[in-house]
Enzyme design. Structure first.
Site, PDB file in Angstrom:
ATOM      1  N   SER A 169       0.824  -1.214   0.000  1.00  0.00           N
ATOM      2  CA  SER A 169       0.000   0.000   0.000  1.00  0.00           C
ATOM      3  C   SER A 169       0.856   1.261   0.000  1.00  0.00           C
ATOM      4  O   SER A 169       0.377   2.338  -0.332  1.00  0.00           O
ATOM      5  CB  SER A 169      -0.917   0.008   1.226  1.00  0.00           C
ATOM      6  OG  SER A 169      -0.140   0.042   2.404  1.00  0.00           O
TER       7      SER A 169
ATOM      8  N   CYS B 103       2.598  -6.967   1.662  1.00  0.00           N
ATOM      9  CA  CYS B 103       1.610  -6.257   2.486  1.00  0.00           C
ATOM     10  C   CYS B 103       0.808  -7.295   3.258  1.00  0.00           C
ATOM     11  O   CYS B 103       0.225  -8.196   2.657  1.00  0.00           O
ATOM     12  CB  CYS B 103       0.695  -5.437   1.573  1.00  0.00           C
ATOM     13  SG  CYS B 103      -0.685  -4.650   2.430  1.00  0.00           S
TER      14      CYS B 103
ATOM     15  N   SER C   1      -1.937  -6.787   5.115  1.00  0.00           N
ATOM     16  CA  SER C   1      -3.389  -6.603   4.954  1.00  0.00           C
ATOM     17  C   SER C   1      -3.863  -7.219   3.644  1.00  0.00           C
ATOM     18  O   SER C   1      -4.929  -7.836   3.583  1.00  0.00           O
ATOM     19  CB  SER C   1      -3.755  -5.112   4.992  1.00  0.00           C
ATOM     20  OG  SER C   1      -3.408  -4.554   6.238  1.00  0.00           O
TER      21      SER C   1
ATOM     22  N   HIS D 158       5.377  -2.173   7.098  1.00  0.00           N
ATOM     23  CA  HIS D 158       5.821  -0.832   7.497  1.00  0.00           C
ATOM     24  C   HIS D 158       6.622  -0.888   8.804  1.00  0.00           C
ATOM     25  O   HIS D 158       7.531  -0.087   9.014  1.00  0.00           O
ATOM     26  CB  HIS D 158       4.610   0.089   7.735  1.00  0.00           C
ATOM     27  CG  HIS D 158       3.993   0.632   6.492  1.00  0.00           C
ATOM     28  ND1 HIS D 158       3.253  -0.146   5.635  1.00  0.00           N
ATOM     29  CD2 HIS D 158       3.988   1.896   5.965  1.00  0.00           C
ATOM     30  CE1 HIS D 158       2.809   0.617   4.639  1.00  0.00           C
ATOM     31  NE2 HIS D 158       3.239   1.850   4.813  1.00  0.00           N
TER      32      HIS D 158
END
Length: 276
Positions: free
Chosen positions: A22, A84, A86, A198
């Site tokens: 993202s 990612c 998610s 992240h």
């Protein structure tokens, strides 16, 4: 029942590796892939227009992830890394269906869950976005391999926006980290999985909070090693490419992405705006 052997003989070692996230988080995985596989061309898609994925609906995450996957397939990628958590937690099934075994797909949850399951871990904590925690995929994946491990997951939604805004090693992130990690859910853990790509950008601050009491898992390294193993197995490692190309596509070009990508990949990186 025997599983069908995957055949990637139609692919070439010279094709690039596709990576998506993202935003800047997947750069932690891309950086590790670059370090471990220095001859590979990389194509990275950062969906900065729609970040963070962690507070989006499952349908929205599936929509973004499948569009990006289709784009990376058009770009002739020989493997796709879903960098990612998610997207992995909510769209892995749909991405695999779309890819239809044309190329290998590597996600960021299953390799980490498997590694943790076979090592000595009793009480494991996972910090991640709401979308990842709500899916329960870390707990399911770890306990599929080892049902004796206790897994506690905590949603930590403020970390991604703070990182994307460039707050690293800053009183704001110190305060957020302290508030989350002192939560009772994580009280007795011995191991912490950073369940969002992240979060390794804050790994020093997280380790500082714990001292040596808790082992913090380095997910990007595990994912990069899994990718290397799969490429080796299918004879798809690019071993003769002294000047690899790194191409970055973003749905919205942000200052923080420019700054971190330059730090990780050097000044001559190629950033291109691409809205899907």
């Amino acid at each position: 029942m025997k599983t069908k052997k995957q055949d990637f003989s139609h692919l070439s070692a010279k094709q690039p590796i596709g990576i998506f996230d993202s935003g800047v988080g997947g750069l932690t995985v891309a950086k590790e892939i670059k370090r471990l596989l220095p001859n590979e061309d990389l194509i990275y898609f950062g969906d900065t227009k729609h970040l963070p994925y962690g507070d989006k609906s499952r349908e929205a995450i599936v929509g973004y992830s499948t569009k990006i996957t289709a784009f990376l397939l058009e770009k002739n990628c020989k493997a796709i890394v879903i960098a990612c958590n998610s997207a992995t937690a909510n769209a892995l099934k749909e991405v695999l269906e779309l890819v239809n075994e044309k190329v290998p797909v590597i996600d960021v949850i299953n390799p980490v869950a498997e590694k943790v399951s076979y090592e000595i871990h009793n009480n494991v904590g996972v910090i991640a976005t709401k979308a990842t925690v709500n899916s329960g995929l870390y707990k399911k994946s770890i306990r599929k391999h080892n049902k004796f491990i206790k897994v506690d997951e905590l949603a930590t939604p403020l970390l991604v926006p703070a990182i994307e805004e460039g707050f690293r090693n800053h009183p704001i992130t110190h305060s957020i980290i302290y508030n989350y990690l002192s939560n009772n859910k994580l009280k007795n853990i011995e191991t912490l999985i950073l369940g969002c790509t992240h979060y390794p950008l804050l790994i020093n601050e997280i380790k500082q909070y714990y001292g040596n009491r808790v082992r913090v898992i380095d997910s990007p390294s595990i994912v990069a090693n899994q990718l290397k193993m799969i490429l080796e197995k299918h004879h798809l490692l690019n071993e003769n490419n002294p000047k690899p190309k790194y191409h970055f596509y973003l749905s919205d070009i942000t200052k923080n992405f420019e700054k971190i990508s330059k730090k990780f990949f050097g000044k001559s990186i190629d950033l291109e705006m691409k809205v899907l």
